[in-house]
Design a protein around this motif. Structure first.
Motif, PDB file in Angstrom:
ATOM      1  N   ASN A 137      -1.804  -5.312  -8.301  1.00  0.00           N
ATOM      2  CA  ASN A 137      -0.890  -5.963  -7.365  1.00  0.00           C
ATOM      3  C   ASN A 137      -1.504  -6.018  -5.962  1.00  0.00           C
ATOM      4  O   ASN A 137      -1.383  -7.032  -5.257  1.00  0.00           O
ATOM      5  CB  ASN A 137       0.439  -5.213  -7.326  1.00  0.00           C
ATOM      6  CG  ASN A 137       1.463  -5.912  -6.450  1.00  0.00           C
ATOM      7  OD1 ASN A 137       1.797  -7.064  -6.664  1.00  0.00           O
ATOM      8  ND2 ASN A 137       1.966  -5.210  -5.450  1.00  0.00           N
ATOM      9  N   LEU A 138      -2.182  -4.939  -5.569  1.00  0.00           N
ATOM     10  CA  LEU A 138      -2.848  -4.932  -4.261  1.00  0.00           C
ATOM     11  C   LEU A 138      -3.971  -5.960  -4.214  1.00  0.00           C
ATOM     12  O   LEU A 138      -4.204  -6.599  -3.177  1.00  0.00           O
ATOM     13  CB  LEU A 138      -3.420  -3.535  -3.963  1.00  0.00           C
ATOM     14  CG  LEU A 138      -2.415  -2.441  -3.619  1.00  0.00           C
ATOM     15  CD1 LEU A 138      -3.138  -1.123  -3.361  1.00  0.00           C
ATOM     16  CD2 LEU A 138      -1.594  -2.830  -2.400  1.00  0.00           C
ATOM     17  N   LYS A 139      -4.653  -6.122  -5.336  1.00  0.00           N
ATOM     18  CA  LYS A 139      -5.731  -7.111  -5.417  1.00  0.00           C
ATOM     19  C   LYS A 139      -5.184  -8.518  -5.203  1.00  0.00           C
ATOM     20  O   LYS A 139      -5.789  -9.341  -4.498  1.00  0.00           O
ATOM     21  CB  LYS A 139      -6.426  -7.004  -6.772  1.00  0.00           C
ATOM     22  CG  LYS A 139      -7.598  -7.956  -6.947  1.00  0.00           C
ATOM     23  CD  LYS A 139      -8.224  -7.795  -8.323  1.00  0.00           C
ATOM     24  CE  LYS A 139      -9.358  -8.799  -8.528  1.00  0.00           C
ATOM     25  NZ  LYS A 139      -9.961  -8.661  -9.883  1.00  0.00           N
ATOM     26  N   ILE A 140      -4.031  -8.787  -5.812  1.00  0.00           N
ATOM     27  CA  ILE A 140      -3.405 -10.105  -5.669  1.00  0.00           C
ATOM     28  C   ILE A 140      -2.917 -10.321  -4.239  1.00  0.00           C
ATOM     29  O   ILE A 140      -3.025 -11.419  -3.688  1.00  0.00           O
ATOM     30  CB  ILE A 140      -2.235 -10.246  -6.663  1.00  0.00           C
ATOM     31  CG1 ILE A 140      -2.759 -10.200  -8.104  1.00  0.00           C
ATOM     32  CG2 ILE A 140      -1.472 -11.539  -6.420  1.00  0.00           C
ATOM     33  CD1 ILE A 140      -1.668 -10.171  -9.147  1.00  0.00           C
ATOM     34  N   LEU A 152      -2.937 -11.241   2.035  1.00  0.00           N
ATOM     35  CA  LEU A 152      -1.974 -10.922   3.086  1.00  0.00           C
ATOM     36  C   LEU A 152      -2.597 -10.064   4.170  1.00  0.00           C
ATOM     37  O   LEU A 152      -2.117 -10.047   5.311  1.00  0.00           O
ATOM     38  CB  LEU A 152      -0.762 -10.185   2.490  1.00  0.00           C
ATOM     39  CG  LEU A 152       0.145 -10.991   1.573  1.00  0.00           C
ATOM     40  CD1 LEU A 152       1.219 -10.096   0.987  1.00  0.00           C
ATOM     41  CD2 LEU A 152       0.771 -12.154   2.329  1.00  0.00           C
ATOM     42  N   LEU A 153      -3.670  -9.358   3.833  1.00  0.00           N
ATOM     43  CA  LEU A 153      -4.386  -8.555   4.814  1.00  0.00           C
ATOM     44  C   LEU A 153      -5.500  -9.343   5.470  1.00  0.00           C
ATOM     45  O   LEU A 153      -5.676  -9.297   6.703  1.00  0.00           O
ATOM     46  CB  LEU A 153      -4.972  -7.310   4.136  1.00  0.00           C
ATOM     47  CG  LEU A 153      -5.901  -6.433   5.000  1.00  0.00           C
ATOM     48  CD1 LEU A 153      -5.109  -5.815   6.148  1.00  0.00           C
ATOM     49  CD2 LEU A 153      -6.553  -5.358   4.154  1.00  0.00           C
ATOM     50  N   VAL A 154      -6.244 -10.098   4.667  1.00  0.00           N
ATOM     51  CA  VAL A 154      -7.448 -10.773   5.157  1.00  0.00           C
ATOM     52  C   VAL A 154      -7.130 -12.048   5.928  1.00  0.00           C
ATOM     53  O   VAL A 154      -7.653 -12.278   7.021  1.00  0.00           O
ATOM     54  CB  VAL A 154      -8.401 -11.079   3.989  1.00  0.00           C
ATOM     55  CG1 VAL A 154      -9.609 -11.862   4.484  1.00  0.00           C
ATOM     56  CG2 VAL A 154      -8.847  -9.788   3.309  1.00  0.00           C
ATOM     57  N   VAL A 190       0.844  -1.207   0.000  1.00  0.00           N
ATOM     58  CA  VAL A 190       0.000   0.000   0.000  1.00  0.00           C
ATOM     59  C   VAL A 190       0.873   1.247   0.000  1.00  0.00           C
ATOM     60  O   VAL A 190       0.619   2.213  -0.735  1.00  0.00           O
ATOM     61  CB  VAL A 190      -0.946   0.003   1.217  1.00  0.00           C
ATOM     62  CG1 VAL A 190      -1.714   1.320   1.302  1.00  0.00           C
ATOM     63  CG2 VAL A 190      -1.922  -1.168   1.136  1.00  0.00           C
ATOM     64  N   PHE A 191       1.918   1.239   0.814  1.00  0.00           N
ATOM     65  CA  PHE A 191       2.836   2.375   0.881  1.00  0.00           C
ATOM     66  C   PHE A 191       3.534   2.591  -0.461  1.00  0.00           C
ATOM     67  O   PHE A 191       3.795   3.731  -0.868  1.00  0.00           O
ATOM     68  CB  PHE A 191       3.874   2.135   1.980  1.00  0.00           C
ATOM     69  CG  PHE A 191       4.799   3.288   2.210  1.00  0.00           C
ATOM     70  CD1 PHE A 191       4.361   4.439   2.848  1.00  0.00           C
ATOM     71  CD2 PHE A 191       6.118   3.227   1.767  1.00  0.00           C
ATOM     72  CE1 PHE A 191       5.229   5.514   3.057  1.00  0.00           C
ATOM     73  CE2 PHE A 191       6.985   4.293   1.962  1.00  0.00           C
ATOM     74  CZ  PHE A 191       6.537   5.435   2.613  1.00  0.00           C
ATOM     75  N   VAL A 202      -0.223   3.232 -11.745  1.00  0.00           N
ATOM     76  CA  VAL A 202      -1.220   3.094 -10.684  1.00  0.00           C
ATOM     77  C   VAL A 202      -2.104   1.871 -10.933  1.00  0.00           C
ATOM     78  O   VAL A 202      -2.428   1.131  -9.989  1.00  0.00           O
ATOM     79  CB  VAL A 202      -2.091   4.374 -10.592  1.00  0.00           C
ATOM     80  CG1 VAL A 202      -3.181   4.192  -9.536  1.00  0.00           C
ATOM     81  CG2 VAL A 202      -1.223   5.573 -10.250  1.00  0.00           C
ATOM     82  N   TRP A 203      -2.478   1.657 -12.185  1.00  0.00           N
ATOM     83  CA  TRP A 203      -3.358   0.524 -12.499  1.00  0.00           C
ATOM     84  C   TRP A 203      -2.687  -0.799 -12.147  1.00  0.00           C
ATOM     85  O   TRP A 203      -3.310  -1.688 -11.566  1.00  0.00           O
ATOM     86  CB  TRP A 203      -3.738   0.559 -13.969  1.00  0.00           C
ATOM     87  CG  TRP A 203      -4.545  -0.637 -14.395  1.00  0.00           C
ATOM     88  CD1 TRP A 203      -4.157  -1.643 -15.228  1.00  0.00           C
ATOM     89  CD2 TRP A 203      -5.879  -0.955 -13.997  1.00  0.00           C
ATOM     90  NE1 TRP A 203      -5.147  -2.568 -15.379  1.00  0.00           N
ATOM     91  CE2 TRP A 203      -6.230  -2.178 -14.632  1.00  0.00           C
ATOM     92  CE3 TRP A 203      -6.820  -0.340 -13.170  1.00  0.00           C
ATOM     93  CZ2 TRP A 203      -7.465  -2.779 -14.463  1.00  0.00           C
ATOM     94  CZ3 TRP A 203      -8.057  -0.946 -13.007  1.00  0.00           C
ATOM     95  CH2 TRP A 203      -8.366  -2.147 -13.637  1.00  0.00           C
ATOM     96  N   GLN A 204      -1.417  -0.932 -12.510  1.00  0.00           N
ATOM     97  CA  GLN A 204      -0.678  -2.151 -12.178  1.00  0.00           C
ATOM     98  C   GLN A 204      -0.529  -2.281 -10.658  1.00  0.00           C
ATOM     99  O   GLN A 204      -0.572  -3.395 -10.111  1.00  0.00           O
ATOM    100  CB  GLN A 204       0.710  -2.122 -12.837  1.00  0.00           C
ATOM    101  CG  GLN A 204       1.531  -3.390 -12.600  1.00  0.00           C
ATOM    102  CD  GLN A 204       0.881  -4.626 -13.177  1.00  0.00           C
ATOM    103  OE1 GLN A 204       0.228  -4.566 -14.212  1.00  0.00           O
ATOM    104  NE2 GLN A 204       1.071  -5.763 -12.510  1.00  0.00           N
TER     105      GLN A 204
END
Length: 202
Positions: free
Chosen positions: A111-114, A118-120, A96-97, A105-107
């Motif tokens: 990447n955050l979606k993938i 790691l968060l959930v 996120v940082f 930004v789209w990529q």
């Protein structure tokens, strides 16, 4: 009303965390939160080397079951008190940082979606019921079995049993990245070696 200190604690927990109390009362039923939790873990274990769909389905089941189980305030306190879960969650925070510095930004969003598990997953796993050792072993054995099946598929592709054409040996891993698959094979060997003394006692 409770008549001593220990009964007071039990009374407070039951009053505050009713969903767990209901689950305890219904523990003899096959369909309950704990069994759904185990089913979700089994889907993820089987899907890691075989199917992204199974992984996604398992994660959705875990999250929905976790929310339906209730007691979110208590779960949040349990999560924040678990240092290992917090450290694992920080891996997602690093990504996120990195969004503040990315040029694509789209990529970065993809990447955050993938990396969302790691968060959930640390949140769900660290605040769910403890898995008995025997069930934990079965989950690991499902993972090892799935890796074995995926290995047979890759061997079949390498030997030309299928119509899939490959130009590099690394391409025989058609389901997941060959590097991740190699790590899963190594992990499976370790798991089998770990349970070998246990199997000799049976």
């Amino acid at each position: 009303m409770p008549c001593n200190r220990y009964e007071s604690i039990v009374y407070l927990l039951i009053s505050y965390h009713k969903p767990y109390c209901l689950n305890f009362l219904n523990k003899n039923k096959f369909i309950n939160h704990f069994n759904i939790y185990i089913a979700g873990l089994l889907l993820i274990a089987a899907g890691m080397p075989l199917s992204r769909f199974l992984i996604s389905a398992g994660q959705i089941i875990l999250i929905l079951n976790w929310l339906a189980e209730g007691g979110l305030a208590l779960k949040w306190r349990t999560f924040t008190a678990n240092k290992l879960a917090l450290v694992l969650t920080l891996f997602f925070a690093v990504h996120v940082f990195g969004m503040f510095y990315t040029e694509d930004v789209w990529q970065g969003i993809q990447n955050l979606k993938i990396k969302l598990p790691l968060l959930v997953m640390p949140l769900v796993l660290s605040t769910s019921s403890k898995i008995p050792p025997k069930l934990f072993k079965w989950i690991l054995m499902v993972f090892v079995s799935a890796v074995f099946i995926a290995s047979l598929i890759s061997i079949g592709i390498y030997m030309g049993v299928t119509n899939i054409k490959v130009h590099d040996n690394r391409e025989i891993s058609i389901i997941i990245c060959n590097i991740r698959f190699s790590l899963m094979i190594a992990l499976s060997v370790f798991i089998l070696n770990y349970f070998k003394p246990y199997q000799q006692k049976l």
